[in-house]
Design a protein around this motif. Structure first.
Motif, PDB file in Angstrom:
ATOM      1  N   ALA A  73       1.018  -0.948   0.101  1.00  7.07           N
ATOM      2  CA  ALA A  73       0.167  -0.233   0.215  1.00  7.07           C
ATOM      3  C   ALA A  73       0.684   0.854  -0.132  1.00  7.07           C
ATOM      4  N   ASN A  74       0.568   2.319  -1.477  1.00  4.19           N
ATOM      5  CA  ASN A  74       1.146   3.672  -1.026  1.00  4.19           C
ATOM      6  C   ASN A  74       0.388   4.645  -0.968  1.00  4.19           C
ATOM      7  N   ASP A  75       0.079   5.808  -1.405  1.00  2.60           N
ATOM      8  CA  ASP A  75      -0.094   6.761  -1.892  1.00  2.60           C
ATOM      9  C   ASP A  75      -0.612   6.626  -2.620  1.00  2.60           C
ATOM     10  N   ARG A  76      -0.768   6.182  -3.558  1.00  2.00           N
ATOM     11  CA  ARG A  76      -1.180   5.572  -4.569  1.00  2.00           C
ATOM     12  C   ARG A  76      -2.207   4.313  -5.531  1.00  2.00           C
ATOM     13  N   SER A  77      -0.778   3.166  -4.621  1.00  2.76           N
ATOM     14  CA  SER A  77      -1.878   1.887  -4.752  1.00  2.76           C
ATOM     15  C   SER A  77      -2.232   1.104  -4.201  1.00  2.76           C
ATOM     16  N   VAL A  78      -2.656   0.609  -3.557  1.00  2.00           N
ATOM     17  CA  VAL A  78      -3.116  -0.556  -2.583  1.00  2.00           C
ATOM     18  C   VAL A  78      -3.305  -2.371  -3.494  1.00  2.00           C
ATOM     19  N   LEU A  89      -6.231  -1.757  -5.887  1.00  2.20           N
ATOM     20  CA  LEU A  89      -6.828  -0.250  -6.192  1.00  2.20           C
ATOM     21  C   LEU A  89      -6.258   0.861  -6.231  1.00  2.20           C
ATOM     22  N   VAL A  90      -6.272   1.654  -7.320  1.00  5.82           N
ATOM     23  CA  VAL A  90      -5.639   2.935  -7.486  1.00  5.82           C
ATOM     24  C   VAL A  90      -6.405   3.951  -7.800  1.00  5.82           C
ATOM     25  N   LYS A  91      -5.805   5.335  -7.049  1.00  5.19           N
ATOM     26  CA  LYS A  91      -5.979   6.526  -6.798  1.00  5.19           C
ATOM     27  C   LYS A  91      -6.228   7.432  -8.129  1.00  5.19           C
ATOM     28  N   THR A  92      -6.875   8.018  -8.678  1.00  5.56           N
ATOM     29  CA  THR A  92      -7.111   8.886 -10.303  1.00  5.56           C
ATOM     30  C   THR A  92      -6.798  10.297  -9.488  1.00  5.56           C
ATOM     31  N   LYS A  93      -6.618  11.885  -9.612  1.00  3.38           N
ATOM     32  CA  LYS A  93      -7.440  13.183  -9.009  1.00  3.38           C
ATOM     33  C   LYS A  93      -8.401  12.987  -8.245  1.00  3.38           C
ATOM     34  N   VAL A 113      -3.962  -3.114 -16.485  1.00  2.00           N
ATOM     35  CA  VAL A 113      -4.940  -3.049 -16.603  1.00  2.00           C
ATOM     36  C   VAL A 113      -5.719  -1.880 -15.587  1.00  2.00           C
ATOM     37  N   VAL A 114      -5.635  -2.135 -14.928  1.00  2.00           N
ATOM     38  CA  VAL A 114      -6.117  -0.614 -13.476  1.00  2.00           C
ATOM     39  C   VAL A 114      -5.208   0.096 -13.741  1.00  2.00           C
ATOM     40  N   GLU A 115      -3.709  -0.227 -14.038  1.00  2.00           N
ATOM     41  CA  GLU A 115      -2.883   0.908 -13.032  1.00  2.00           C
ATOM     42  C   GLU A 115      -2.700   1.677 -14.929  1.00  2.00           C
ATOM     43  N   ASN A 116      -2.907   1.263 -16.174  1.00  2.00           N
ATOM     44  CA  ASN A 116      -2.989   1.696 -17.087  1.00  2.00           C
ATOM     45  C   ASN A 116      -4.318   2.830 -17.328  1.00  2.00           C
TER      46      ASN A 116
END
Length: 126
Positions: A73-78, A89-93, A113-116
């Motif tokens: 887990a980090n501030d962008r992806s879990v 899980l990926v955070k966008t703006k 797939v999710v990151e892209n």
């Protein structure tokens, strides 16, 4: 393109993702796959997971009533795992992309797939 189309085409349509949702950072589910219901508490936890990655790492993440062990887990992806299945899980703006994959699909197939899609949405301001 509608938010539902991103779930249906860009996530589920790849054949690598079995269930998906887009949760707004300000609250609410923008789109989800049929029958994939995230409770209000789960939505809050999903959004806050990126504010305290260490807590998410320690306690895991619950999606549609299923608990996933947090691999990273980090501030962008879990990234999570439950048996042979997993979640990304990926955070966008403005939102969080929530995706689950089921065996025999593995993380290296589902994660890009999710990151892209997240990269694309960030690039267009979402």
């Amino acid at each position: 393109m509608s938010w539902q189309a991103y779930v249906d085409t860009n996530l589920l349509g790849t054949g690598k993702i079995s269930k998906a949702a887009i949760v707004g950072l300000a609250g609410g589910v923008w789109a989800s796959s049929p029958g994939y219901t995230l409770s209000a508490d789960e939505q809050k936890t999903i959004v806050s997971a990126f504010n305290d990655p260490a807590n998410t790492q320690a306690h895991g993440i619950r999606l549609a009533g299923q608990k996933f062990f947090t691999l990273s887990a980090n501030d962008r992806s879990v990234y999570g795992k439950k048996g042979g299945d997993g979640c990304v899980l990926v955070k966008t703006k403005q939102a969080v992309l929530v995706a689950e994959y089921t065996a025999p699909i593995q993380a290296p197939e589902a994660t890009p797939v999710v990151e892209n899609l997240a990269d694309y949405l960030i690039g267009v301001g979402y």
